[in-house]
Write an enzyme that holds these catalytic residues in place. Structure first.
Site, PDB file in Angstrom:
ATOM      1  N   ASN A 109       0.837  -1.206   0.000  1.00  0.00           N
ATOM      2  CA  ASN A 109       0.000   0.000   0.000  1.00  0.00           C
ATOM      3  C   ASN A 109       0.867   1.249   0.000  1.00  0.00           C
ATOM      4  O   ASN A 109       1.941   1.273   0.591  1.00  0.00           O
ATOM      5  CB  ASN A 109      -0.968  -0.011   1.189  1.00  0.00           C
ATOM      6  CG  ASN A 109      -0.446   0.756   2.386  1.00  0.00           C
ATOM      7  OD1 ASN A 109      -0.507   1.976   2.439  1.00  0.00           O
ATOM      8  ND2 ASN A 109       0.091   0.017   3.364  1.00  0.00           N
ATOM      9  N   PHE A 113      -1.783   8.105   4.377  1.00  0.00           N
ATOM     10  CA  PHE A 113      -2.591   8.731   5.434  1.00  0.00           C
ATOM     11  C   PHE A 113      -3.845   9.407   4.877  1.00  0.00           C
ATOM     12  O   PHE A 113      -4.187  10.537   5.253  1.00  0.00           O
ATOM     13  CB  PHE A 113      -1.772   9.763   6.228  1.00  0.00           C
ATOM     14  CG  PHE A 113      -0.705   9.199   7.122  1.00  0.00           C
ATOM     15  CD1 PHE A 113      -0.582   7.836   7.344  1.00  0.00           C
ATOM     16  CD2 PHE A 113       0.203  10.050   7.755  1.00  0.00           C
ATOM     17  CE1 PHE A 113       0.410   7.333   8.185  1.00  0.00           C
ATOM     18  CE2 PHE A 113       1.195   9.555   8.600  1.00  0.00           C
ATOM     19  CZ  PHE A 113       1.309   8.193   8.813  1.00  0.00           C
ATOM     20  N   SER A 173       5.395   5.135   8.899  1.00  0.00           N
ATOM     21  CA  SER A 173       4.811   4.843   7.586  1.00  0.00           C
ATOM     22  C   SER A 173       5.801   5.236   6.496  1.00  0.00           C
ATOM     23  O   SER A 173       6.384   6.319   6.550  1.00  0.00           O
ATOM     24  CB  SER A 173       3.506   5.623   7.388  1.00  0.00           C
ATOM     25  OG  SER A 173       3.079   5.517   6.042  1.00  0.00           O
ATOM     26  N   ASN A 175       4.950   5.917   3.513  1.00  0.00           N
ATOM     27  CA  ASN A 175       4.177   6.539   2.437  1.00  0.00           C
ATOM     28  C   ASN A 175       3.946   8.039   2.594  1.00  0.00           C
ATOM     29  O   ASN A 175       3.242   8.648   1.793  1.00  0.00           O
ATOM     30  CB  ASN A 175       2.822   5.829   2.310  1.00  0.00           C
ATOM     31  CG  ASN A 175       3.001   4.352   2.010  1.00  0.00           C
ATOM     32  OD1 ASN A 175       3.819   3.976   1.181  1.00  0.00           O
ATOM     33  ND2 ASN A 175       2.254   3.511   2.712  1.00  0.00           N
ATOM     34  N   THR A 176       4.515   8.632   3.642  1.00  0.00           N
ATOM     35  CA  THR A 176       4.521  10.085   3.802  1.00  0.00           C
ATOM     36  C   THR A 176       5.971  10.539   3.750  1.00  0.00           C
ATOM     37  O   THR A 176       6.799  10.078   4.546  1.00  0.00           O
ATOM     38  CB  THR A 176       3.866  10.497   5.135  1.00  0.00           C
ATOM     39  OG1 THR A 176       2.486  10.137   5.110  1.00  0.00           O
ATOM     40  CG2 THR A 176       3.984  11.992   5.366  1.00  0.00           C
ATOM     41  N   LYS A 215       5.019   3.705  17.213  1.00  0.00           N
ATOM     42  CA  LYS A 215       5.027   2.644  16.206  1.00  0.00           C
ATOM     43  C   LYS A 215       6.242   2.818  15.304  1.00  0.00           C
ATOM     44  O   LYS A 215       6.415   3.861  14.678  1.00  0.00           O
ATOM     45  CB  LYS A 215       3.746   2.666  15.372  1.00  0.00           C
ATOM     46  CG  LYS A 215       3.618   1.474  14.417  1.00  0.00           C
ATOM     47  CD  LYS A 215       2.230   1.390  13.831  1.00  0.00           C
ATOM     48  CE  LYS A 215       2.051   0.122  12.984  1.00  0.00           C
ATOM     49  NZ  LYS A 215       0.658  -0.033  12.506  1.00  0.00           N
ATOM     50  N   ASN A 244       5.536  -1.443  11.629  1.00  0.00           N
ATOM     51  CA  ASN A 244       4.795  -0.953  10.467  1.00  0.00           C
ATOM     52  C   ASN A 244       5.164  -1.813   9.248  1.00  0.00           C
ATOM     53  O   ASN A 244       5.805  -2.859   9.380  1.00  0.00           O
ATOM     54  CB  ASN A 244       5.143   0.517  10.227  1.00  0.00           C
ATOM     55  CG  ASN A 244       3.972   1.330   9.695  1.00  0.00           C
ATOM     56  OD1 ASN A 244       3.285   0.897   8.772  1.00  0.00           O
ATOM     57  ND2 ASN A 244       3.756   2.501  10.256  1.00  0.00           N
TER      58      ASN A 244
END
Length: 344
Positions: A109, A113, A173, A175-176, A215, A244
């Site tokens: 993925n 967010f 994450s 993805n940011t 996390k 994560n």
């Protein structure tokens, strides 16, 4: 058997579409009284000063906006974590941004967010009837410069504090952009100092102590994990979630879809995530509880996390591939063993 047939149909759909349809169907079944909550034969566990009905939780990401709390809790989870949520609503990254890898029981993925913002999340929580253990996972907006990220976390913490059983600080994450830089020693030291100070202030305001949990990523070196552990101890952080999603493609390099960018979850992550749990147990020596997540696709996977040092576990990809019966199967395996629990 039923979920296996349903999954075949859902897997014919685009992953993000199937995600929304599935959650909608679970919600409708719950409202119609068709969702029979399983009996989870498991002793309560006390972790971070919180009493958990059972140690099996839903990881953040499935219900980002807290829209399906009642229905998801009815699946048998001992706790539910919603989010990741940011101060302002944001659409996330462009689609397609979610990819299944059935032959590897994995998901990639790069959602970024996508959420409706902290205020909408809290409205949804207020409308729900859920009274169980609730984690709220917080992050920064994508367009907030990394040097100002602390303020985004502080805003979310302040707003979510009275509604949450615990709050997760998501700094891992992939993805940011630049988010994982917050795991570096100096940046994390500043972030944890600010948020711990805010937590103690909010405790005085609300007369309620809400634990803080961090996390982390599975892609850290042992020395980085050691440094993070020292900072958790220094700032008296209440818990840690490991882990994560991963940027590694080990085990799926031969698949064309492995070239898609984003975080990998599911079976290929299991061993890496469990290794991080074990390292944290070594560095923390039981002083801070660990929530194990990543690649739990079976009851045996969950047991490995607990044996490695986790006090609680969470699932996400395993739920997608195995269905809700995975919760019961995990409980039947890990609840018969005696794992340490805090004294009430």
């Amino acid at each position: 058997m039923f979920y296996s047939l349903l999954r075949r149909l859902l897997f014919q759909l685009e992953p993000e579409t199937a995600h929304h349809i599935t959650l909608g169907a679970i919600e409708k079944a719950f409202r119609l009284g068709l969702l029979k909550q399983p009996v989870i034969d498991c002793p309560q566990r006390r972790v971070m000063g919180i009493t958990f009905p059972n140690p099996i939780g839903l990881a953040a990401g499935l219900d980002k906006n807290g829209e399906y709390l009642d229905a998801l809790a009815a699946l048998g989870f001992g706790f539910v974590e919603v989010g990741t949520v940011t101060p302002r609503p944001q659409p996330g990254n462009p689609a397609p941004r979610l990819f299944r890898i059935p032959q590897a029981q994995a998901i990639i993925n790069r959602l970024g967010f996508n959420n409706q913002g902290i205020d909408r999340l809290l409205e949804n929580i207020n409308r729900s009837s859920y009274t169980g253990v609730l984690g709220i996972n917080i992050g920064k907006n994508f367009d907030t410069p990394i040097e100002h990220a602390v303020e985004d976390y502080r805003i979310c913490l302040s707003k979510a504090y009275q509604y949450a059983s615990y709050i997760t600080i998501n700094i891992s994450s992939p993805n940011t952009k630049n988010l994982r830089e917050l795991q570096a020693t100096d940046a994390l030291d500043t972030l944890l100092f600010t948020l711990k100070s805010e937590q103690l202030s909010l405790n005085q305001t609300h007369g309620k102590y809400t634990p803080l949990v961090v996390k982390i990523a599975p892609d850290l070196e042992r020395s980085q994990i050691a440094s993070i552990a020292q900072l958790l101890l220094k700032h008296k952080i209440d818990g840690i979630i490991a882990t994560n999603t991963t940027l590694s493609r080990q085990g799926i390099e031969h698949l064309a879809i492995s070239q898609e960018t984003g975080g990998l979850s599911g079976a290929p992550l299991a061993e890496k995530a469990t290794a991080v749990v074990a390292q944290l147990r070594h560095f923390l020596q039981g002083t801070i509880p660990i929530i194990g997540v990543g690649g739990i696709m079976s009851a045996q996977d969950a047991k490995k996390k607990m044996d490695a040092g986790a006090s609680l576990i969470q699932i996400y990809s395993g739920l997608i591939y195995q269905g809700p019966s995975l919760i019961t199967r995990i409980a039947q395996t890990i609840c018969k063993d005696q794992y340490p629990s805090e004294q009430a």
